[in-house]
Write a protein that holds these residues in place. Structure first.
Motif, PDB file in Angstrom:
ATOM      1  N   LEU A   1      -7.203   3.407  -3.250  1.00  0.00           N
ATOM      2  CA  LEU A   1      -7.943   2.626  -2.267  1.00  0.00           C
ATOM      3  C   LEU A   1      -8.886   3.495  -1.445  1.00  0.00           C
ATOM      4  CD1 LEU A   1      -8.578  -0.012  -0.879  1.00  0.00           C
ATOM      5  CD2 LEU A   1      -6.549   0.298   0.568  1.00  0.00           C
TER       6      LEU A   1
ATOM      7  N   ALA B   1      -7.851  -7.901  -2.356  1.00  0.00           N
ATOM      8  CA  ALA B   1      -7.348  -7.569  -3.682  1.00  0.00           C
ATOM      9  C   ALA B   1      -6.819  -8.841  -4.343  1.00  0.00           C
ATOM     10  CB  ALA B   1      -6.244  -6.516  -3.580  1.00  0.00           C
TER      11      ALA B   1
ATOM     12  N   HIS C   1      -0.554   4.453  -1.111  1.00  0.00           N
ATOM     13  CA  HIS C   1      -1.773   4.865  -0.423  1.00  0.00           C
ATOM     14  C   HIS C   1      -1.529   5.256   1.033  1.00  0.00           C
ATOM     15  CE1 HIS C   1      -3.962   2.810  -3.789  1.00  0.00           C
ATOM     16  NE2 HIS C   1      -2.889   2.044  -3.737  1.00  0.00           N
TER      17      HIS C   1
ATOM     18  N   PHE D   1      -2.690  -2.565  -6.065  1.00  0.00           N
ATOM     19  CA  PHE D   1      -2.496  -1.356  -5.261  1.00  0.00           C
ATOM     20  C   PHE D   1      -1.279  -0.549  -5.683  1.00  0.00           C
ATOM     21  CE2 PHE D   1      -4.775  -3.874  -1.814  1.00  0.00           C
ATOM     22  CZ  PHE D   1      -5.979  -3.231  -2.041  1.00  0.00           C
TER      23      PHE D   1
ATOM     24  N   LEU E   1       0.820  -1.212   0.000  1.00  0.00           N
ATOM     25  CA  LEU E   1       0.000   0.000   0.000  1.00  0.00           C
ATOM     26  C   LEU E   1       0.853   1.260   0.000  1.00  0.00           C
ATOM     27  CD1 LEU E   1      -2.767  -0.945   2.604  1.00  0.00           C
ATOM     28  CD2 LEU E   1      -2.887  -1.091   0.113  1.00  0.00           C
TER      29      LEU E   1
ATOM     30  N   VAL F   1      -7.130  -5.529   5.040  1.00  0.00           N
ATOM     31  CA  VAL F   1      -6.860  -5.380   3.613  1.00  0.00           C
ATOM     32  C   VAL F   1      -5.878  -6.476   3.226  1.00  0.00           C
ATOM     33  CG1 VAL F   1      -6.007  -3.871   1.799  1.00  0.00           C
ATOM     34  CG2 VAL F   1      -7.260  -2.906   3.730  1.00  0.00           C
TER      35      VAL F   1
ATOM     36  N   ASP G   1      -3.952  -8.752   0.305  1.00  0.00           N
ATOM     37  CA  ASP G   1      -3.513  -8.799  -1.085  1.00  0.00           C
ATOM     38  C   ASP G   1      -3.110 -10.229  -1.422  1.00  0.00           C
ATOM     39  OD1 ASP G   1      -2.580  -8.299  -3.596  1.00  0.00           O
ATOM     40  OD2 ASP G   1      -0.967  -6.956  -3.008  1.00  0.00           O
TER      41      ASP G   1
END
Length: 690
Positions: free
Chosen positions: A363, A209, A134, A356, A131, A183, A185
């Motif tokens: 996000l 994700a 983000h 991402f 991330l 979250v 991935d």
């Protein structure tokens, strides 16, 4: 740092961080000073790229007060510098072994008060910086913690699940009512699913994700029996194996070039050469043992998660890439939505596996658009709202750009002395304000007029919308599940007395259509007819907060489309009748106890024939004050008299616009285009004389 219930030697190792993870003195923004922020030595501050430069858009937005401290920020996601990601990958993989550990990147900063917790669960790379693009935005609205799994670590899948469980239990013991967002991935998506299944009573929201729960359908599954016998140089030639750790760097780099990074041919060539050199340097870190371990870990994760899907009760959002060469993500997203009771998905057809890290995926915007952000046990649509950034406003405005360009809306307002002026000078600056008016066909008036209020006056309007726009079931009925995301980004809330009360108490500008769906989905011959309830529904609420009521009228829907098949026509067609009944039976109904046409608010999609677009007109009338009238308007008769006054004003405003538009020489599309061709396409096209 948060440790785990391991042996004393293991606990000591978790406290002894690798050289690239240095403790910082910045104390986290929550009320837990013992949690220190850490960052890799390669951490770089990313510069923000300015968005649109209309100075009037830098206005203060509503939260607690009509002119509070939140603003439309020129904040957009910066294109990914993949070299930075590779540097972080190298730093973390070369920094030593040890068990998995949690860290918070320094760039996340201190979150807002009562921010929920976000735990990032990495994919097969284990880096924990998936991330990285983000962090800055997420850190404003979440307390962010990322899991780092060293490349040499061999913790089995169930062990990873227990590590996350221990973090959740630790947090719940300190903050009992704070929600936790997981979250995940790829591999982390399987971890999140397993944690949610094993902790059904925990207050979790999952964002997955490209979850590896579909690994059993991956091509790699069939390669595993042959991988042990393959020479190392053959393993290096299988692109799927490299993508386990580093995704598709070339694809992501080119995608970011498409997103607006202007480079010459020589610069692109040099960048790609440097990129391949970095990848070759990383080759020594991706040993045969590591690759085989990760594949087996993925198989174990997929099997474990799928066997427990039936136990998951948490809210789940699946983000699916369309260009992942490893996993069938879109099929998996649709499968999870069928299996899980509270699941929805968003599809990104042009994205690769590490979604991402790509330049067009934000996000925070996704979280706002899907409406899953909350600060407590239950979602509060009125108070959990996060104002849009300038870039998000442009995104929402873009959805209706064709309507705006085709109809060239003209907006008028009424000054305190009764004079009508073009523009919004007559709209007050301070709330609470209730904008009450006629709901144009299909709600075509929403985008142009709400956007105009924000751009010209800096007034952010919170619309009371039909609950259908917020229903997860409704997304399955739309061509694109994200069809209503722009409305949630722009602050729409489900219409209810509770939400109306909360918005007025926070001195917001509230958009109210008493006619609701019955007015917006009217029948043939009912253009500009108001379908308001017989009795007042908002006057006494307005008086309780001393709100200013602004009646308004809007015309122009009949200049855009001809209504061919309305509700009365469609309900006679057996197949379509069944579809309409199914839609309205499963959805939330409004005013079911109200007799007559007002209570007949069935949703349906009318049959329309487009016209060459005419022009939209909107006129905001003079303000009606309720300040100091709280006791007086407790009298039902007086409240009803004011209600009828508002309704009468709306009807008069509509009649005025219908008459005046006949005098507009630029009502048609062709005259407007000719005017703009002569005076410039950014020029304001004149209208009728006032």
């Amino acid at each position: 740092m948060k440790g785990f219930n391991l042996s004393s030697s293991a606990r000591a190792r978790t406290r002894t961080l690798p050289s690239s993870l240095k403790e910082a003195s910045l104390v986290h923004g929550s009320d837990r000073p013992e949690l220190k922020k850490v960052s890799p030595s390669s951490l770089k501050e990313a510069s923000l790229v300015d968005g649109s430069h209309r100075p009037e858009l830098k206005k203060v937005l509503t939260e607690g007060d009509a002119r509070s401290s939140l603003v439309l920020e020129d904040e957009v996601m910066t294109p990914l510098n993949f070299k930075d990601y590779l540097e972080r990958y190298r730093d973390f993989t070369e920094s030593g072994d040890g068990p998995p550990r949690w860290f918070t990147p320094l760039e996340c900063g201190a979150p807002m008060k009562n921010a929920p917790l976000l735990l990032f669960l990495p994919g097969e790379d284990g880096l924990g910086h998936g991330l990285m693009r983000h962090h800055r935005r997420l850190g404003k609205i979440f307390e962010v913690w990322c899991l780092h799994i060293p490349v040499s670590d061999r913790t089995p899948f169930e062990g990873l699940v227990k590590i996350v469980e221990m973090m959740i239990k630790s947090e719940n013991s300190c903050f009992t009512k704070r929600p936790i967002f997981l979250v995940g991935d790829s591999l982390g998506g399987c971890v999140a699913l397993a944690v949610a299944a094993r902790n059904s009573k925990a207050d979790l929201t999952l964002i997955l994700a490209n979850p590896a729960s579909c690994f059993c359908r991956s091509q790699l599954k069939y390669l595993l029996p042959f991988l042990d016998a393959m020479p190392d140089h053959v393993l290096d030639l299988i692109p799927y194996l490299k993508s386990l750790n580093i995704g598709d760097p070339v694809g992501m780099a080119m995608k970011n070039v498409e997103m607006g990074v202007t480079l010459g041919v020589g610069q692109i060539s040099q960048s790609l050469s440097a990129l391949f050199a970095d990848l070759l340097n990383l080759r020594v870190l991706l040993s045969r043992e590591t690759i085989l371990w990760k594949i087996r870990l993925l198989m174990s994760a997929s099997s474990y998660a799928n066997s427990r899907l039936h136990a998951i009760k948490s809210e789940v959002l699946v983000l699916a890439s369309g260009n992942d060469q490893l996993l069938p993500n879109q099929d998996e997203a649709e499968r999870l939505c069928r299996v899980l009771p509270n699941c929805r998905f968003r599809h990104f057809p042009d994205s690769h596996r590490l979604i991402f890290l790509e330049g067009d995926v934000d996000l925070v915007t996704i979280i706002k658009g899907t409406g899953i952000y909350r600060r407590s046990t239950h979602k509060d649509w009125a108070l959990d709202f996060l104002p849009p950034t300038l870039n998000e406003f442009k995104y929402a405005y873009e959805v209706l750009r064709w309507v705006i360009h085709a109809t060239d809306p003209v907006v008028f307002s009424t000054m305190e002395d009764g004079k009508i002026v073009r523009g919004l000078a007559g709209i007050p600056q301070d709330g609470p304000v209730i904008l009450v008016g006629y709901h144009m066909f299909m709600g075509w008036d929403l985008g142009p007029f709400v956007g105009e209020l924000l751009m010209e006056r800096g007034v952010f309007v919170r619309g009371l919308a039909h609950p259908f726009m917020f229903d997860k079931h409704a997304e399955t009925l739309m061509p694109d599940p994200a069809s209503f995301d722009f409305m949630r980004i722009m602050g729409a809330v489900p219409v209810s007395a509770t939400n109306f009360y909360k918005l007025l108490s926070s001195k917001s500008f509230v958009l109210l259509y008493p006619g609701g769906a019955r007015e917006a989905l009217h029948r043939k011959g009912e253009e500009y007819k108001l379908f308001w309830p017989e009795h007042s529904e908002f006057i006494r609420m307005a008086a309780s907060f001393g709100a200013t009521i602004i009646p308004f009228g809007a015309v122009g829907e009949d200049d855009v489309a001809e209504l061919l098949l309305d509700y009365d026509d469609l309900i006679k067609i057996p197949y379509i009748r069944d579809q309409i009944e199914d839609l309205n039976r499963d959805g939330i109904r409004l005013r079911t106890g109200v007799p007559g046409e007002v209570g007949n608010q069935d949703l349906y999609l009318p049959g329309m024939f487009p016209k060459i677009p005419g022009r939209f007109y909107c006129l905001f009338g003079g303000p009606i004050q309720t300040k100091g009238m709280k006791n007086e308007l407790k009298d039902k008769a007086k409240a009803h008299a004011m209600y009828l006054q508002v309704k009468s004003k709306v009807e008069k405003l509509i009649a005025y616009l219908k008459e005046k538009r006949e005098l507009d020489p630029y009502r048609g599309l062709l005259p407007r285009l000719l005017y703009q061709a002569t005076h410039g396409f950014t020029s304001k096209v004149p209208t009728f004389e006032l």
